[in-house]
Enzyme design. Structure first.
Site, PDB file in Angstrom:
ATOM      1  N   THR A 167       0.863  -1.192   0.000  1.00 45.08           N
ATOM      2  CA  THR A 167       0.000   0.000   0.000  1.00 45.08           C
ATOM      3  C   THR A 167       0.891   1.231   0.000  1.00 45.08           C
ATOM      4  O   THR A 167       1.997   1.185   0.531  1.00 45.08           O
ATOM      5  CB  THR A 167      -0.870  -0.029   1.273  1.00 45.08           C
ATOM      6  N   ARG A 195     -15.073  -5.884  -0.305  1.00 49.02           N
ATOM      7  CA  ARG A 195     -14.414  -5.543   0.975  1.00 49.02           C
ATOM      8  C   ARG A 195     -13.826  -4.137   0.894  1.00 49.02           C
ATOM      9  O   ARG A 195     -13.137  -3.785  -0.046  1.00 49.02           O
ATOM     10  CB  ARG A 195     -13.308  -6.552   1.264  1.00 49.02           C
ATOM     11  N   VAL A 196     -14.101  -3.342   1.909  1.00 53.00           N
ATOM     12  CA  VAL A 196     -13.496  -2.014   2.002  1.00 53.00           C
ATOM     13  C   VAL A 196     -12.609  -2.015   3.238  1.00 53.00           C
ATOM     14  O   VAL A 196     -13.034  -2.431   4.315  1.00 53.00           O
ATOM     15  CB  VAL A 196     -14.579  -0.926   2.095  1.00 53.00           C
ATOM     16  N   GLY A 197     -11.375  -1.572   3.060  1.00 53.32           N
ATOM     17  CA  GLY A 197     -10.430  -1.577   4.179  1.00 53.32           C
ATOM     18  C   GLY A 197     -10.381  -0.239   4.883  1.00 53.32           C
ATOM     19  O   GLY A 197     -11.284   0.602   4.772  1.00 53.32           O
ATOM     20  N   ASP A 198      -9.300  -0.033   5.591  1.00 54.07           N
ATOM     21  CA  ASP A 198      -9.119   1.201   6.366  1.00 54.07           C
ATOM     22  C   ASP A 198      -8.817   2.406   5.478  1.00 54.07           C
ATOM     23  O   ASP A 198      -9.124   3.548   5.825  1.00 54.07           O
ATOM     24  CB  ASP A 198      -7.948   1.026   7.334  1.00 54.07           C
ATOM     25  N   THR A 218      -0.580   2.231   6.901  1.00 56.64           N
ATOM     26  CA  THR A 218      -0.558   0.980   6.141  1.00 56.64           C
ATOM     27  C   THR A 218      -0.531  -0.172   7.133  1.00 56.64           C
ATOM     28  O   THR A 218      -0.049  -0.017   8.261  1.00 56.64           O
ATOM     29  CB  THR A 218       0.660   0.899   5.191  1.00 56.64           C
ATOM     30  N   GLY A 219      -1.026  -1.324   6.706  1.00 61.15           N
ATOM     31  CA  GLY A 219      -1.050  -2.489   7.582  1.00 61.15           C
ATOM     32  C   GLY A 219      -2.375  -3.206   7.431  1.00 61.15           C
ATOM     33  O   GLY A 219      -3.132  -2.941   6.487  1.00 61.15           O
ATOM     34  N   HIS A 220      -2.682  -4.075   8.367  1.00 59.22           N
ATOM     35  CA  HIS A 220      -3.899  -4.882   8.291  1.00 59.22           C
ATOM     36  C   HIS A 220      -5.116  -3.993   8.556  1.00 59.22           C
ATOM     37  O   HIS A 220      -5.361  -3.563   9.681  1.00 59.22           O
ATOM     38  CB  HIS A 220      -3.794  -6.022   9.315  1.00 59.22           C
ATOM     39  N   GLY A 221      -5.885  -3.726   7.487  1.00 60.93           N
ATOM     40  CA  GLY A 221      -6.959  -2.736   7.557  1.00 60.93           C
ATOM     41  C   GLY A 221      -7.987  -3.010   8.626  1.00 60.93           C
ATOM     42  O   GLY A 221      -8.484  -2.088   9.286  1.00 60.93           O
TER      43      GLY A 221
HETATM   44  N1  ASP Z   1      -4.308  -1.177   4.847  1.00 62.81           N
HETATM   45  C1  ASP Z   1      -4.528  -1.866   3.605  1.00 62.81           C
HETATM   46  C2  ASP Z   1      -5.863  -2.558   3.641  1.00 62.81           C
HETATM   47  O1  ASP Z   1      -6.159  -3.217   4.603  1.00 62.81           O
HETATM   48  C3  ASP Z   1      -3.477  -2.858   3.275  1.00 62.81           C
HETATM   49  C4  ASP Z   1      -2.053  -2.395   3.428  1.00 62.81           C
HETATM   50  O2  ASP Z   1      -1.767  -1.381   4.023  1.00 62.81           O
HETATM   51  O3  ASP Z   1      -1.171  -3.073   2.884  1.00 62.81           O
HETATM   52  O4  ASP Z   1      -6.594  -2.477   2.689  1.00 62.81           O
END
Ligand code: ASP
Length: 310
Positions: A167, A195-198, A218-221
């Site tokens: 990301t 799916r919609v992330g953060d 960035t990271g696990h949304g």
């Molecule tokens: N934050 C992003 C999501 O969950 C993924 C990422 O940062 O790599 O969509």
């Protein structure tokens, strides 16, 4: 106060053979954003330029190079936010556009809404004359290979992605002390359709307020959203913490409270900045006072004059 652009290329673990591509990509994006500031552009212009470059770079999980959903399709999320007005624009689950970050900016500038999704976002793109691109032009061999691998019944896409993310995001402060952020992503590997992330969620994927600073995450949304990571970090800055300390506090809270790993780039309106992560790696780069700073592992920090060849 010195204007600055700070860019990230995703939190995770970057395989050795791809690390050059990642650090090179974030370095040129940070330089491109800084050039915009030098040319008199605003912090918003700078972050959109930096993120556009990274969306166009197939090494990152945004625009061309996005990860694929469970059906093997590209659905992307992006956000921008302007710290002067608190204006924000976002798109979620959008298809067939090369630069979701530019579409997010159009949502901010041309509509009375904050976020448009899926087909509605595509219709809006068409009405704004944004060219439609075939989905195949956004799919790389690498993303197709990872999608196929993660269709196996024993696959763990979240684990796998925490291994290799990409990301992208940027924060900036311009000569007038205005801050801005932009973040763009293809989301999580083999995610469900829709799916919609953060990333497009204000306060999670990014936030900018001239009274505190700006953050791109960035990271696990799914875990970032639980702690509204970007806004959480700015809360610590409002309480007097530095950009660096506040970023560490936010990331530590996300890890201890919901077991989430990630990374952030953060600025305050005075031009102090930080690039911090709880994942193994995060490619990042910053340009300030004609100096390029970059790193990939915790504690790694190289600097070089931007007038030297890179
Ligand atoms: N934050 C992003 C999501 O969950 C993924 C990422 O940062 O790599 O969509």
């Amino acid at each position: 106060m010195f204007p600055v652009v700070v860019v990230h290329g995703g939190a995770g673990h970057i395989p050795k053979e791809r690390s050059e591509l990642s650090t090179g990509g974030v370095s040129s994006a940070a330089r491109a954003g800084y050039l915009v500031l030098q040319g008199g552009g605003s912090s918003m212009d700078a972050v959109v330029e930096a993120v556009t470059q990274l969306e166009n770079n197939p090494s990152f999980n945004a625009g061309c190079g996005s990860v694929l959903n469970i059906r093997g399709e590209v659905e992307m999320d992006a956000i921008v936010m302007d710290g002067k007005t608190l204006g924000s624009g976002a798109v979620s689950a959008v298809r067939n556009v090369a630069n979701p970050v530019q579409l997010a900016r159009l949502v901010m500038d041309k509509t009375s809404h904050v976020c448009l999704t899926a087909d509605g976002a595509s219709k809006f793109a068409r009405s704004m004359g944004v060219p439609e691109v075939p989905m195949d032009s956004l799919i790389t061999q690498y993303s197709r290979m990872r999608w196929e691998k993660n269709l196996a019944p024993d696959a763990n896409p979240v684990e796998c992605q925490m291994g290799k993310m990409g990301t992208v995001g940027a924060v900036a402060v311009d000569g007038e002390g205005n801050v801005a952020c932009a973040t763009s992503t293809g989301g999580m590997l083999n995610k469900m359709e829709g799916r919609v992330g953060d990333t497009p969620c204000i306060g999670s994927g990014g936030y900018a307020d001239n009274q505190a600073g700006a953050v791109s995450t960035t990271g696990h949304g799914e875990t970032i959203m639980k702690v509204t990571l970007a806004r959480h970090i700015l809360f610590h800055m409002e309480q007097g913490q530095s950009a660096e300390a506040a970023s560490d506090l936010g990331l530590a809270y996300m890890k201890s409270r919901v077991g989430g790993l990630g990374g952030v780039v953060t600025v305050d309106p005075q031009g102090n900045w930080a690039a911090r992560f709880s994942s193994l790696q995060m490619a990042w780069a910053a340009v300030q006072k004609d100096t390029l700073h970059r790193g990939l592992y915790a504690g790694e920090h190289f600097t070089q004059s931007i007038h030297e060849p890179h």
